[in-house]
Design a protein around this motif. Sequence first.
Motif, mmCIF file in Angstrom:
data_model
loop_
_atom_site.group_PDB
_atom_site.id
_atom_site.type_symbol
_atom_site.label_atom_id
_atom_site.label_comp_id
_atom_site.label_asym_id
_atom_site.label_seq_id
_atom_site.Cartn_x
_atom_site.Cartn_y
_atom_site.Cartn_z
ATOM 1 N N SER A 375 -29.140 -7.945 -3.205
ATOM 2 C CA SER A 375 -29.031 -7.905 -1.751
ATOM 3 C C SER A 375 -30.238 -8.618 -1.151
ATOM 4 N N ASP A 376 -30.307 -8.598 0.173
ATOM 5 C CA ASP A 376 -31.251 -9.463 0.872
ATOM 6 C C ASP A 376 -32.701 -9.001 0.827
ATOM 7 N N HIS A 377 -33.013 -7.932 0.121
ATOM 8 C CA HIS A 377 -34.419 -7.581 -0.089
ATOM 9 C C HIS A 377 -35.062 -8.483 -1.137
ATOM 10 N N VAL A 378 -34.248 -9.130 -1.977
ATOM 11 C CA VAL A 378 -34.762 -9.892 -3.115
ATOM 12 C C VAL A 378 -35.685 -11.042 -2.707
ATOM 13 N N PRO A 379 -35.271 -11.942 -1.782
ATOM 14 C CA PRO A 379 -36.153 -13.060 -1.445
ATOM 15 C C PRO A 379 -37.508 -12.621 -0.887
ATOM 16 N N PHE A 380 -37.535 -11.490 -0.200
ATOM 17 C CA PHE A 380 -38.800 -11.014 0.372
ATOM 18 C C PHE A 380 -39.716 -10.482 -0.724
ATOM 19 N N ALA A 381 -39.147 -9.759 -1.686
ATOM 20 C CA ALA A 381 -39.951 -9.281 -2.805
ATOM 21 C C ALA A 381 -40.530 -10.454 -3.591
ATOM 22 N N GLU A 382 -39.763 -11.518 -3.723
ATOM 23 C CA GLU A 382 -40.220 -12.663 -4.503
ATOM 24 C C GLU A 382 -41.424 -13.366 -3.887
ATOM 25 N N ILE A 383 -41.571 -13.287 -2.569
ATOM 26 C CA ILE A 383 -42.733 -13.929 -1.935
ATOM 27 C C ILE A 383 -43.845 -12.925 -1.648
ATOM 28 N N GLY A 384 -43.709 -11.693 -2.161
ATOM 29 C CA GLY A 384 -44.801 -10.748 -2.081
ATOM 30 C C GLY A 384 -44.739 -9.732 -0.977
ATOM 31 N N ILE A 385 -43.621 -9.660 -0.264
ATOM 32 C CA ILE A 385 -43.479 -8.674 0.809
ATOM 33 C C ILE A 385 -42.834 -7.412 0.225
ATOM 34 N N PRO A 386 -43.459 -6.245 0.372
ATOM 35 C CA PRO A 386 -42.824 -5.016 -0.104
ATOM 36 C C PRO A 386 -41.459 -4.846 0.562
ATOM 37 N N ALA A 387 -40.435 -4.620 -0.233
ATOM 38 C CA ALA A 387 -39.072 -4.571 0.300
ATOM 39 C C ALA A 387 -38.248 -3.574 -0.492
ATOM 40 N N ALA A 388 -37.258 -3.002 0.168
ATOM 41 C CA ALA A 388 -36.342 -2.087 -0.511
ATOM 42 C C ALA A 388 -34.974 -2.148 0.129
ATOM 43 N N LEU A 389 -33.966 -1.927 -0.706
ATOM 44 C CA LEU A 389 -32.574 -1.874 -0.288
ATOM 45 C C LEU A 389 -32.164 -0.423 -0.110
ATOM 46 N N PHE A 390 -31.687 -0.073 1.092
ATOM 47 C CA PHE A 390 -31.147 1.249 1.372
ATOM 48 C C PHE A 390 -29.630 1.145 1.249
ATOM 49 N N ILE A 391 -29.043 1.919 0.311
ATOM 50 C CA ILE A 391 -27.624 1.803 0.015
ATOM 51 C C ILE A 391 -27.141 3.121 -0.585
ATOM 52 N N HIS A 392 -25.855 3.395 -0.458
ATOM 53 C CA HIS A 392 -25.270 4.540 -1.141
ATOM 54 C C HIS A 392 -24.702 4.067 -2.481
ATOM 55 N N ALA A 393 -25.040 4.798 -3.541
ATOM 56 C CA ALA A 393 -24.604 4.388 -4.875
ATOM 57 C C ALA A 393 -24.181 5.615 -5.684
ATOM 58 N N PRO A 394 -23.146 5.448 -6.521
ATOM 59 C CA PRO A 394 -22.354 4.236 -6.721
ATOM 60 C C PRO A 394 -21.512 3.894 -5.498
ATOM 61 N N VAL A 395 -21.133 2.620 -5.414
ATOM 62 C CA VAL A 395 -20.377 2.155 -4.257
ATOM 63 C C VAL A 395 -18.944 2.667 -4.336
ATOM 64 N N GLU A 396 -18.228 2.535 -3.230
ATOM 65 C CA GLU A 396 -16.866 3.040 -3.129
ATOM 66 C C GLU A 396 -15.896 2.214 -3.983
ATOM 67 N N PRO A 397 -14.758 2.781 -4.356
ATOM 68 C CA PRO A 397 -13.805 2.075 -5.237
ATOM 69 C C PRO A 397 -13.254 0.791 -4.638
ATOM 70 N N TRP A 398 -13.207 0.672 -3.312
ATOM 71 C CA TRP A 398 -12.607 -0.519 -2.692
ATOM 72 C C TRP A 398 -13.652 -1.528 -2.231
ATOM 73 N N TYR A 399 -14.804 -1.481 -2.858
ATOM 74 C CA TYR A 399 -15.834 -2.501 -2.644
ATOM 75 C C TYR A 399 -15.232 -3.899 -2.837
ATOM 76 N N HIS A 400 -15.516 -4.798 -1.890
ATOM 77 C CA HIS A 400 -15.036 -6.187 -1.947
ATOM 78 C C HIS A 400 -13.515 -6.267 -2.008
ATOM 79 N N SER A 401 -12.840 -5.424 -1.247
ATOM 80 C CA SER A 401 -11.382 -5.454 -1.256
ATOM 81 C C SER A 401 -10.850 -5.324 0.168
ATOM 82 N N PRO A 402 -9.555 -5.591 0.368
ATOM 83 C CA PRO A 402 -8.959 -5.409 1.698
ATOM 84 C C PRO A 402 -9.000 -3.968 2.184
ATOM 85 N N GLU A 403 -9.325 -3.033 1.297
ATOM 86 C CA GLU A 403 -9.367 -1.612 1.655
ATOM 87 C C GLU A 403 -10.678 -1.209 2.340
#
Length: 456
Positions: A375-403
């Motif tokens: 996710s989009d925290h990655v590029p910031f971590a790579e240049i030295g900015i402390p970053a974190a992804l806030f997300i619910h995991a595991p993701v829902e069954p219809w991730y990346h779907s019409p549902e």
Amino acid sequence: MIKKSVIPFCLMASLTFGMTAYAEPHPSDSAFDNKIVKRIKVDNIYQTIEDLSAEPRVAGTSSERNAVKYIEKKFQSYGYETERQSFEFYSYSGPTDIAFSVSGFDDTDWELGTFTYGVNGSVTGELVYAGLGREGDLDDLDLHGKVALIKRGEISFADKVKNAAEAGAEAVIIFNNASGVINGTLGGPDDGYVPALALTREQGQLLLEKLESDEALTATVEVEGAETKESTSYNVIATKKPDKHKDNGQIVIVGAHHDSVEGAPGANDDASGTATTLELARVMANMPTDTEIRFITFGAEENGLLGSYAYAESLSEEEIENTVGMFQMDMVGSRDAGKLIMYTVDGEKNVVTDLGAAAGSRLSETVNYGQEGRSDHVPFAEIGIPAALFIHAPVEPWYHSPEDTIDKISKDKLQEVAEIVGGAVYQIARPDTPALENAHVAPGPVDYDFEERELE
């Protein structure tokens, strides 16, 4: 498109802040949290998700541009001046028709996968096993005018296809080394590609057994309707400047991505994060701060974090040095996903996770952390900015779907994330807390644990 994370120690935070309001929160912190909590209107977030998820928001399309205009108007209605940062990228539309047949297998129902950035073509030729598709595997093979059967593993799909093409193959079939169908990517457009399809491990092994028994096989590979074209996507940036005469030079970034995948309305992924970012911008618009807060929605995350890379690469050394944390919200509203977690690229705590855990302990329950990119925290971590992804995991069954639709969204989860991220950001930004100094990260204000929790 996940790159190796390199985080300079000079950009970790913080001794001065860490020994006061950060490492040992003041009793008044809860009172300041309430200033955020009481202003959050979860119905605003829900309505924004419903508006944004009326159609898929694929990067580079008119639907994404409509979403960008909507987001800009929202920010502007809260009093922000906005910036639209454009960037070019190659978008890809998958094939409309694919087919595969092999002599002697007339009744076989082939389980086929495709590759993003794959090319069109219709090829019939002798099927030849080419191992893993490494250069050394092809040295003694005559692939001219033939179809190469290649096993997944060791090198990228793109290298397998290009190596086979350079050896004369007219098409490539890659079979899996694990269960399931491959739906992979070649990473980007390349004139050296030939048509390529994917098979399951079981069906690939079946063909391999025939070839190893010296049976001659003729294969036909057809790919039609795939299209790669140069497109434009956008980041939307709204900046809250610190109060006059109170600027401590700090910058905090709050972000989400506004694009979705083709065919998916993207209510949770990531209209939920975008809508929560907008609501926190509304809540904090007129609150006193001594820290610059940048609220950003990124484009083309689904194409390889392209928007966040474009933004991170545009930052000056001074901006990087002054940015004390990046809070990324992705998929924060699904009723059917797991509990909230904070992911860092290197799997280590940082100022963002410390503040998030502290806010969680004050407002609901302590949030744990884990290790994950994607996710989009990655590029910031790579240049030295402390970053974190806030997300619910595991993701829902219809991730990346019409549902992935509005009816699957939980207002309780939206409220929780808005409160925790809002409380954490405001603990940095409010004028009564000392500035974070560029030093090593202090111990966390609360105990929170590392979790080996998978996204999927």
